[in-house]
Write an enzyme that holds these catalytic residues in place. Structure first.
Site, PDB file in Angstrom:
ATOM      1  N   SER A   1      22.046  -3.924  65.695  1.00 16.58           N
ATOM      2  CA  SER A   1      21.530  -5.196  66.224  1.00 16.58           C
ATOM      3  C   SER A   1      22.749  -6.547  67.037  1.00 16.58           C
ATOM      4  O   SER A   1      23.600  -6.164  66.685  1.00 16.58           O
ATOM      5  CB  SER A   1      20.867  -5.599  65.578  1.00 16.58           C
ATOM      6  OG  SER A   1      19.967  -7.105  66.372  1.00 16.58           O
TER       7      SER A   1
ATOM      8  N   TYR B   1      19.231 -10.789  57.325  1.00 14.17           N
ATOM      9  CA  TYR B   1      19.572  -9.217  58.569  1.00 14.17           C
ATOM     10  C   TYR B   1      20.831  -9.341  59.087  1.00 14.17           C
ATOM     11  O   TYR B   1      20.882  -8.536  59.296  1.00 14.17           O
ATOM     12  CB  TYR B   1      17.720  -9.913  59.717  1.00 14.17           C
ATOM     13  CG  TYR B   1      17.835  -8.837  60.555  1.00 14.17           C
ATOM     14  CD1 TYR B   1      16.455  -7.850  60.725  1.00 14.17           C
ATOM     15  CD2 TYR B   1      18.029  -8.942  62.317  1.00 14.17           C
ATOM     16  CE1 TYR B   1      16.609  -6.630  61.673  1.00 14.17           C
ATOM     17  CE2 TYR B   1      18.205  -7.947  62.911  1.00 14.17           C
ATOM     18  CZ  TYR B   1      17.479  -6.916  62.481  1.00 14.17           C
ATOM     19  OH  TYR B   1      17.396  -6.258  64.278  1.00 14.17           O
TER      20      TYR B   1
HETATM   21  P1  NAD Z   1       9.378  -1.085  63.245  1.00 17.36           P
HETATM   22  O1  NAD Z   1       8.748  -2.163  62.796  1.00 17.36           O
HETATM   23  O2  NAD Z   1       8.456  -0.809  64.769  1.00 17.36           O
HETATM   24  O3  NAD Z   1       9.709   0.162  63.298  1.00 17.36           O
HETATM   25  C1  NAD Z   1      10.487   0.392  61.769  1.00 17.36           C
HETATM   26  C2  NAD Z   1      10.217   1.968  61.574  1.00 17.36           C
HETATM   27  O4  NAD Z   1      11.031   1.695  59.986  1.00 17.36           O
HETATM   28  C3  NAD Z   1       8.389   2.124  61.110  1.00 17.36           C
HETATM   29  O5  NAD Z   1       8.321   3.324  61.320  1.00 17.36           O
HETATM   30  C4  NAD Z   1       8.303   2.104  60.029  1.00 17.36           C
HETATM   31  O6  NAD Z   1       7.504   2.470  58.802  1.00 17.36           O
HETATM   32  C5  NAD Z   1       9.934   2.257  59.339  1.00 17.36           C
HETATM   33  N1  NAD Z   1       9.769   1.768  57.571  1.00 17.36           N
HETATM   34  C6  NAD Z   1       9.805   0.390  57.472  1.00 17.36           C
HETATM   35  N2  NAD Z   1      10.645  -0.084  56.212  1.00 17.36           N
HETATM   36  C7  NAD Z   1      10.571   1.686  55.730  1.00 17.36           C
HETATM   37  C8  NAD Z   1      10.859   2.019  54.599  1.00 17.36           C
HETATM   38  N3  NAD Z   1      11.362   0.956  53.190  1.00 17.36           N
HETATM   39  N4  NAD Z   1      10.681   2.962  54.395  1.00 17.36           N
HETATM   40  C9  NAD Z   1      11.149   4.393  55.298  1.00 17.36           C
HETATM   41  N5  NAD Z   1      10.508   3.750  56.583  1.00 17.36           N
HETATM   42  C10 NAD Z   1      10.169   2.529  56.980  1.00 17.36           C
HETATM   43  O7  NAD Z   1      11.173  -1.639  64.364  1.00 17.36           O
HETATM   44  P2  NAD Z   1      11.782  -1.386  65.501  1.00 17.36           P
HETATM   45  O8  NAD Z   1      11.365  -2.494  66.231  1.00 17.36           O
HETATM   46  O9  NAD Z   1      11.586   0.024  66.408  1.00 17.36           O
HETATM   47  O10 NAD Z   1      12.906  -1.201  64.974  1.00 17.36           O
HETATM   48  C11 NAD Z   1      14.044  -0.490  64.393  1.00 17.36           C
HETATM   49  C12 NAD Z   1      15.781  -0.246  64.325  1.00 17.36           C
HETATM   50  O11 NAD Z   1      15.916  -1.219  65.179  1.00 17.36           O
HETATM   51  C13 NAD Z   1      15.541  -1.210  62.636  1.00 17.36           C
HETATM   52  O12 NAD Z   1      16.131  -1.241  62.337  1.00 17.36           O
HETATM   53  C14 NAD Z   1      15.252  -2.500  63.520  1.00 17.36           C
HETATM   54  O13 NAD Z   1      16.072  -3.859  63.040  1.00 17.36           O
HETATM   55  C15 NAD Z   1      16.251  -2.577  65.191  1.00 17.36           C
HETATM   56  N6  NAD Z   1      15.986  -3.512  66.270  1.00 17.36           N
HETATM   57  C16 NAD Z   1      15.038  -3.818  66.544  1.00 17.36           C
HETATM   58  C17 NAD Z   1      15.245  -4.721  67.998  1.00 17.36           C
HETATM   59  C18 NAD Z   1      13.925  -5.418  68.558  1.00 17.36           C
HETATM   60  O14 NAD Z   1      13.657  -6.326  69.479  1.00 17.36           O
HETATM   61  N7  NAD Z   1      12.792  -4.085  67.822  1.00 17.36           N
HETATM   62  C19 NAD Z   1      16.554  -5.376  68.274  1.00 17.36           C
HETATM   63  C20 NAD Z   1      17.109  -5.082  67.521  1.00 17.36           C
HETATM   64  C21 NAD Z   1      17.735  -3.781  66.572  1.00 17.36           C
END
Ligand code: NAD
Length: 262
Positions: A144, A157
């Site tokens: 991130s 985080y």
């Molecule tokens: P999201 O909530 O849409 O998806 C998260 C996914 O992880 C889902 O499929 C969920 O079921 C799964 N998950 C959560 N806890 C779990 C567990 N204990 N075991 C198995 N699966 C689990 O989130 P997202 O925004 O798509 O985030 C995905 C990644 O991207 C994360 O690592 C997040 O930190 C990173 N990220 C997101 C953003 C953003 O703006 N959305 C920005 C930077 C980084």
């Protein structure tokens, strides 16, 4: 074009958001998929079936809880058993919790560190022996902008994501003379369920509409004032799988609308 026909990919946290966007792109280039993440059984079965039909690849789901090392190990073994190989590991699953350090629930700290950081170690550790034996691999860690800079109220985080970038560098260095690379992608705001929760909380606390809160969130940090998309991140992941990216090792690649350029 990155040809992934005959290769197998495991994308953690791919039932939603960024992970699903990346999984779609990998399948689009021919990779068989192991999906992972939580969700309704019917939804997940339909997702597997529709991705398989759309891209003509094999798609399965493993429900490993990423906070449990033994389930992560078993998921990697199940992927290798299903497809005979695991070539691309995308460590993507992640959660968020927002609170000041002195009010941060200890249980939430432990969960964020386990799912966002330790799971990357456990997945990588389990996948590397097979990649080394086959002589090729790609480990892509979804970090991130918070792996590079901080924001208030996100101690766990930010600590986890900085840790992911450190782990990415060490993994890349240990593999530097092999055809296995390890890199991190650092997205800015992407409109997924993880961020929607933060927009809803902002709307409630400031008495804004959800649209106003979304604009407010972007204007605070992301100069482009537009969300990065899962498709854009999927394209970057595809590039990392290409031979052209074969000497990218230990990089932390931002796709953040200018967030970290400020
Ligand atoms: P999201 O909530 O849409 O998806 C998260 C996914 O992880 C889902 O499929 C969920 O079921 C799964 N998950 C959560 N806890 C779990 C567990 N204990 N075991 C198995 N699966 C689990 O989130 P997202 O925004 O798509 O985030 C995905 C990644 O991207 C994360 O690592 C997040 O930190 C990173 N990220 C997101 C953003 C953003 O703006 N959305 C920005 C930077 C980084």
């Amino acid at each position: 074009m990155t040809n992934l026909k005959g290769k197998a990919a495991l994308v953690t946290g791919s039932t939603s958001g960024i992970g699903l966007g990346i999984a779609r792109q990998l399948a689009g280039q021919g990779a068989d998929l192991m999906l992972n993440g939580f969700g309704d059984t019917g939804y997940i079965a339909e997702l597997c079936q529709s991705l398989s039909a759309e891209f003509g690849v094999r798609v399965a789901h493993n429900g490993a809880d990423m906070s449990k090392p033994e389930e992560i190990e078993a998921m990697v073994a199940a992927t290798e058993a299903a497809y005979g190989r695991l070539d691309v590991l995308v460590n993507n699953a992640g959660i968020q919790h927002v609170a000041p350090v002195d009010a941060f629930p200890v249980e939430r700290w432990d969960a964020v560190i386990a799912i966002n950081l330790s799971a990357v170690f456990h997945g990588t550790r389990a996948a590397l022996p097979g990649m080394k034996a086959r002589g090729w691999g790609r480990v892509i860690n979804i970090a991130s902008v918070h792996g590079l800079v901080a924001s208030v109220n996100k101690s766990a985080y930010v600590a986890a994501k900085h840790g992911v970038i450190g782990l990415t560098k060490v993994t890349a260095l240990e593999l530097a003379e092999t055809n296995i690379t390890c890199n991190a992608i650092c997205p800015g705001w992407v409109l997924t369920p993880l961020v929607q929760k933060q927009i809803d909380a902002l709307a409630a606390s400031r008495d804004l509409s959800v649209e106003e809160a979304g604009r407010e969130l972007l204007s605070e940090k992301q100069p482009s004032k537009s969300f990065v998309t899962p498709e854009q991140l999927g394209e970057l992941a595809l590039f990392l799988c290409s031979e052209a990216a074969g000497n990218m090792r230990g990089a932390a690649l931002t796709m953040d609308g200018g967030w970290t350029a400020q």
